[in-house]
Design an enzyme around this catalytic site. Structure first.
Site, PDB file in Angstrom:
ATOM      1  N   CYS A  85      -6.623  14.228  38.128  1.00 18.16           N
ATOM      2  CA  CYS A  85      -6.342  15.253  39.277  1.00 18.16           C
ATOM      3  C   CYS A  85      -5.241  16.205  38.625  1.00 18.16           C
ATOM      4  O   CYS A  85      -4.122  15.878  38.067  1.00 18.16           O
ATOM      5  CB  CYS A  85      -5.592  14.325  40.473  1.00 18.16           C
ATOM      6  SG  CYS A  85      -7.070  13.315  41.097  1.00 18.16           S
ATOM      7  N   PRO A 135     -11.322  12.005  33.837  1.00 23.00           N
ATOM      8  CA  PRO A 135     -10.930  12.813  34.800  1.00 23.00           C
ATOM      9  C   PRO A 135      -9.587  12.672  35.494  1.00 23.00           C
ATOM     10  O   PRO A 135      -9.248  11.513  35.469  1.00 23.00           O
ATOM     11  CB  PRO A 135     -11.975  12.186  36.100  1.00 23.00           C
ATOM     12  CG  PRO A 135     -12.972  11.638  35.183  1.00 23.00           C
ATOM     13  CD  PRO A 135     -12.419  11.124  34.030  1.00 23.00           C
ATOM     14  N   TYR A 179     -10.549   4.419  46.159  1.00 25.39           N
ATOM     15  CA  TYR A 179     -11.290   5.439  47.033  1.00 25.39           C
ATOM     16  C   TYR A 179     -12.440   4.894  47.634  1.00 25.39           C
ATOM     17  O   TYR A 179     -12.847   3.683  47.913  1.00 25.39           O
ATOM     18  CB  TYR A 179     -11.425   6.808  46.092  1.00 25.39           C
ATOM     19  CG  TYR A 179     -10.369   7.313  45.543  1.00 25.39           C
ATOM     20  CD1 TYR A 179      -9.206   7.600  46.405  1.00 25.39           C
ATOM     21  CD2 TYR A 179     -10.044   7.265  44.052  1.00 25.39           C
ATOM     22  CE1 TYR A 179      -7.931   7.988  45.789  1.00 25.39           C
ATOM     23  CE2 TYR A 179      -8.928   7.778  43.564  1.00 25.39           C
ATOM     24  CZ  TYR A 179      -7.714   7.881  44.229  1.00 25.39           C
ATOM     25  OH  TYR A 179      -6.943   8.305  43.848  1.00 25.39           O
TER      26      TYR A 179
END
Length: 368
Positions: free
Chosen positions: A26, A24, A182
């Site tokens: 961004c 993943p 996060y």
């Protein structure tokens, strides 16, 4: 010659055609959480390039869970249609599609980093970030609102609802993002979590939210499809989350229906000293796999074909995930196959550029 990197791998009902995945990353290219043509081309190109698994970027399960205002989202049904188109294209290339479900926690309400990352202004749509405790990531980030227990329950529900939407979009895998500082990672680490209720203090209390999210997602996500969790194996900081705790957590996650742990590190606090180098995080994935029996994915400065193949061949991880190397070369799996003398499945439209031999047959098989 058969190389483990290019061998199939099965979790639940899903068979990955090889052990190479797109990590993943961004893209900072969304508005209101919507995927668009950038995501179709970006993710689709990596599927064309031969990756067995293509993962979306961190996708916010609620608007307050965005990292930047330009991140991908999965908090409303309207997000599904474009994601479904992307999944269909990934599948048409013979790859499997994964979605990472995320909440930014105290690291939210930022601009995209192009030109320098900073807090949003109120005119730009700034929101109040949320976290386990009212402790800012750094002086340039906002002090988050400490979530109360009712709000924590809302976060758990949001992850479950997001998993249902990912299923409707056709994804083969969902991954819960509990790494890189996060929200879920914040609850794990004493550096961000100074609560005195059932979500803070002891190890069992600090992992409570992640286990609640895992249970909710596993219940919402089809039983026959695999569930991943990404963790930061260590905070690389005194008093923070440790590799020993990661091993204990992985064993717990296995009991709660997780099929693979995606092992990264860091991100909880700034300015830590990380011993960067080729494959520097692989030993964490290897240790978790060895000590718990949990399948793992390795990530972090994996760039060479032999290096990636050795990780799988040596039993250090079941899948290797590439990030920046896939930005540099969307066709890395095809090129890695050529270097290793392995058969790869080229798109039929690109066969004129492919090495000669059995590769043509593989491409034709995929196109059927």
């Amino acid at each position: 010659m058969s190389h483990p990197l290019f061998s199939p791998f099965q979790l639940q009902s899903v068979v990955f055609p090889n052990r190479i995945g797109v990590s993943p990353m961004c893209e900072y290219s969304s508005e209101d959480g919507f995927a668009n043509d950038w995501h179709l081309v970006h993710l689709g190109a990596r599927a064309q390039g031969g990756a067995g698994l293509v993962m979306t970027e961190a996708s916010a399960v609620m608007p307050e869970g965005l990292i930047s205002i330009n991140d991908l989202g999965i908090w409303k049904d309207e997000h599904i249609a474009k994601l479904a188109q992307i999944v269909r294209f990934i599948h048409a290339q013979g790859a499997r599609a994964g979605m990472q479900l995320a909440h930014a926690g105290r690291k939210g309400s930022m601009t995209a980093p192009f030109g320098g990352e900073r807090l949003l202004t109120s005119e730009e749509g700034r929101w109040e970030p949320e976290g386990p405790s009212a402790i800012a990531f750094s002086p340039s980030y906002a002090v988050p609102k400490a979530l109360d227990e009712a709000e924590i329950a809302g976060v758990v529900s949001a992850f479950a609802d997001a998993a249902k939407r990912a299923d409707k979009a056709g994804f083969d895998v969902v991954e819960i993002h509990a790494a890189h500082g996060y929200l879920l990672h914040e609850f794990l680490s004493p550096l961000a979590n100074q609560r005195v209720d059932q979500y803070g203090g002891s190890f069992d209390n600090r992992i409570r939210l992640l286990l609640e999210v895992t249970d909710a997602v596993r219940a919402a996500w089809p039983d026959h499809l695999p569930l991943f969790v990404r963790i930061s194996a260590t905070d690389w900081a005194e008093g923070g989350w440790t590799a020993d705790e990661s091993v204990l957590l992985a064993a717990k996650l296995r009991e709660h229906g997780v099929d693979l742990v995606d092992v990264s590190s860091g991100g909880q606090v700034p300015h830590v000293k990380i011993p960067l180098g080729p494959g520097y995080q692989v030993p964490f994935a290897a240790r978790i796999r060895k000590e718990t029996g949990m399948p793992t994915a390795a990530v972090g400065m994996i760039t060479e074909a032999k290096q990636a193949n050795d990780i799988v061949a040596n039993g250090e991880a079941d899948i290797v995930l590439l990030a920046r190397e896939m930005l540099r070369d969307p066709y890395w799996p095809l090129h890695a196959a050529a270097k290793l003398g392995e058969t790869a499945s080229w798109p039929v439209q690109y066969l004129r550029a492919a090495p000669q031999g059995s590769i043509a047959r593989a491409a034709v098989e995929r196109a059927k």
